[in-house]
Design a protein around this motif. Structure first.
Motif, PDB file in Angstrom:
ATOM      1  N   ARG A 261      39.324   9.399 -45.311  1.00  0.00           N
ATOM      2  CA  ARG A 261      38.315  10.454 -45.502  1.00  0.00           C
ATOM      3  C   ARG A 261      37.582  10.758 -44.198  1.00  0.00           C
TER       4      ARG A 261
ATOM      5  N   ARG B 176      39.882  13.075 -42.193  1.00  0.00           N
ATOM      6  CA  ARG B 176      39.940  14.426 -42.775  1.00  0.00           C
ATOM      7  C   ARG B 176      38.638  15.182 -42.509  1.00  0.00           C
ATOM      8  N   THR B 177      37.532  14.508 -42.655  1.00  0.00           N
ATOM      9  CA  THR B 177      36.243  15.151 -42.404  1.00  0.00           C
ATOM     10  C   THR B 177      36.098  15.527 -40.939  1.00  0.00           C
TER      11      THR B 177
ATOM     12  N   ARG C 130      38.487  16.230 -38.791  1.00  0.00           N
ATOM     13  CA  ARG C 130      39.339  17.390 -38.495  1.00  0.00           C
ATOM     14  C   ARG C 130      38.702  18.687 -38.990  1.00  0.00           C
ATOM     15  N   ARG C 131      38.147  18.652 -40.210  1.00  0.00           N
ATOM     16  CA  ARG C 131      37.533  19.856 -40.760  1.00  0.00           C
ATOM     17  C   ARG C 131      36.339  20.288 -39.925  1.00  0.00           C
ATOM     18  N   ARG C 132      35.490  19.342 -39.544  1.00  0.00           N
ATOM     19  CA  ARG C 132      34.303  19.672 -38.763  1.00  0.00           C
ATOM     20  C   ARG C 132      34.667  20.200 -37.380  1.00  0.00           C
TER      21      ARG C 132
ATOM     22  N   LEU D  68      37.323  21.936 -36.644  1.00  0.00           N
ATOM     23  CA  LEU D  68      37.777  23.311 -36.829  1.00  0.00           C
ATOM     24  C   LEU D  68      36.615  24.249 -37.108  1.00  0.00           C
ATOM     25  N   GLU D  69      35.628  23.788 -37.849  1.00  0.00           N
ATOM     26  CA  GLU D  69      34.479  24.625 -38.156  1.00  0.00           C
ATOM     27  C   GLU D  69      33.648  24.929 -36.904  1.00  0.00           C
TER      28      GLU D  69
ATOM     29  N   GLN E 219      40.573  24.201 -30.891  1.00  0.00           N
ATOM     30  CA  GLN E 219      41.548  23.392 -31.613  1.00  0.00           C
ATOM     31  C   GLN E 219      42.928  23.501 -31.001  1.00  0.00           C
TER      32      GLN E 219
END
Length: 484
Positions: A140, A143-144, A146-148, A150-151, A157
């Motif tokens: 987790r 995954r978190t 990577r998402r942050r 990209l945001e 990226q």
């Protein structure tokens, strides 16, 4: 109700104590990483003062730690790298790790996820991730992260992805019972393309009666791609198989591998293990299968004799001849440094006693006895030791035994790995019916291959008539069973 309440109370106490112990272990892991990193800084500073290059100074710290703690050099390298990350980039993560609020796996998840992040992104993301990690598992966390990323920086990226793709690799290592473990990191699209191709071959090139599992067919499909045949052959055994190969199937390309095996085992008189270069011990049956149509070279035991002064001009040259190099590598098997498993075939050949370039007659000669396998990293370690530039001492003893002494005085010896396989002292009697086991069909099933045929002829010189008669009876019995 009272019993249930007691059990629940006991379970709660166990879980609470388990959490406490886990935190203590995490804090100790943090301290271990800190100590490894401190030793690295110390060794690096010492070696820089002695003139070692900035690129290589301190690299032998992982070998020193490996000797002290009996861990692999790769493990020590990884923990030192983690310590440097925590010192220089991920300070909030470092503090949480030191307090035992997150463990080693969670710490690695944060640092690896932020490897290619800019300083600005690091400052914004890392403290929050360190806090989030206290209540999340490593998957987790990744995954978190990577998402942050990209945001906050979608444009960056692409640069981070290209940087990560630059670290792509494929490696192979020994696994259990004669198998190998394939590991790698590929670009996302490329990795998915490989998997889809294997899936298509596994499902589309074999009928429903093929006895293999889907996972086994995917593994076999990867081998088919590598050996040049490019397709799976259904193993259902039916003459009317709907997925039968039409036309000639390309001949599989044989792998380039090096196997060390005693002559007696190759000829079927013994069943001692063999050595597959880079992967370790394999069973004699597999060794003889590999040898069916292999080229081979006879290696003689030089571990009990010592180098002597000689007029041989090849021994007075710095670079060894091809045969001398092959013999030395076959006997050593792997890099001779403690804890290193790089195959000798991929290593340098280092003079045990230094070669005298100004007067070759006076220095260490280029002989099998005086050459030892060293990977490039440990070749540098020994050279620096010979030049008194890293605090190590490397001593050589009879029988190719090498003693490695760390700067703190710890000592460990290594022996040539290939010797026990090429010249076994413990005889393992053969358990197969004949000297040549079943193998993948390549020509006549009664043809054991060029290597075994010639080796068997050589064995006639020093085997007793009774041994040869027993071998002939066993082979005749085996042929009779095949004809039944």
């Amino acid at each position: 109700m009272t019993d249930i309440a007691d059990e629940m109370a006991t379970a709660q106490a166990v879980v609470a104590h388990l959490r406490e112990v886990h935190q203590q272990i995490a804090a100790l892991q943090s301290e271990e990483v800190t100590l490894m990193t401190a030793l690295y800084h110390l060794r690096r500073a010492q070696q820089l003062d002695l003139g070692v290059s900035n690129l290589n100074a301190g690299e032998d710290t992982a070998t020193e730690i490996g000797i002290a703690l009996k861990v692999s050099q790769g493990t020590a390298d990884g923990l030192i790298g983690l310590g440097l990350d925590l010192e220089n980039r991920c300070t909030a993560t470092r503090d949480a790790f030191a307090a035992g609020r997150i463990d080693l796996a969670q710490t690695r998840a944060i640092t690896k996820s932020l490897t290619n992040a800019s300083d600005e992104l690091l400052a914004e993301l890392e403290p929050g991730l360190a806090a989030y990690a206290e209540k999340a598992d490593p998957q987790r966390i990744r995954r978190t992260a990577r998402r942050r990323l990209l945001e906050l920086d979608p444009a960056g990226q692409a640069a981070r992805r290209k940087s990560a793709e630059a670290d792509r690799y494929v490696s192979i290592s020994a696994h259990d019972d004669g198998t190998a473990l394939l590991d790698g990191v590929l670009p996302l699209a490329g990795g998915q393309a490989v998997y889809e191709r294997l899936r298509e071959m596994a499902s589309g090139q074999c009928c429903g009666k093929d006895p293999r599992t889907v996972a086994q067919r995917r593994a076999d499909a990867l081998i088919a791609l590598a050996d040049g045949t490019g397709r799976l052959v259904c193993q259902c055994g039916q003459a009317d198989c709907p997925r039968a190969v039409v036309g000639e199937t390309p001949v599989a390309r044989k792998a380039l591998v090096q196997v060390g095996v005693s002559a007696e085992t190759l000829a079927g008189l013994q069943d001692n293990p063999a050595l597959l270069s880079g992967l370790g011990a394999i069973d004699p049956d597999l060794a003889r299968q590999i040898a069916r149509h292999a080229r081979f070279e006879i290696i003689t035991d030089t571990t009990t004799r010592h180098a002597e002064n000689t007029e041989n001009t090849s021994e007075l040259r710095y670079r060894p001849g091809a045969r001398t190099a092959r013999q030395a590598r076959a006997i050593d098997g792997i890099c001779r440094a403690p804890g290193c498993h790089i195959p000798a075939a991929a290593s340098d050949l280092d003079h045990q006693d230094r070669f005298d370039h100004t007067n070759p007659q006076a220095g260490g000669h280029t002989t099998e006895d005086n050459l030892g396998a060293r990977c490039r990293r440990h070749h540098r370690l020994k050279t620096l030791a010979d030049n008194h530039a890293n605090g190590w001492t490397v001593r050589h003893h009879p029988g190719r035994v090498v003693e490695w002494c760390t700067p703190t005085g710890e000592s460990v010896t290594t022996e040539p790995e290939g010797v026990d396989f090429l010249f076994p002292t413990t005889v393992v009697p053969p358990v197969t019916a004949a000297g040549v086991p079943d193998a993948e069909p390549t020509g006549s099933i009664f043809d054991p291959g060029v290597a075994v045929n010639i080796m068997t002829e050589l064995m006639q010189v020093y085997t007793t008539p009774e041994q040869r008669r027993e071998q002939a009876r066993a082979l005749a019995s085996r042929r009779a069973r095949i004809n039944m």
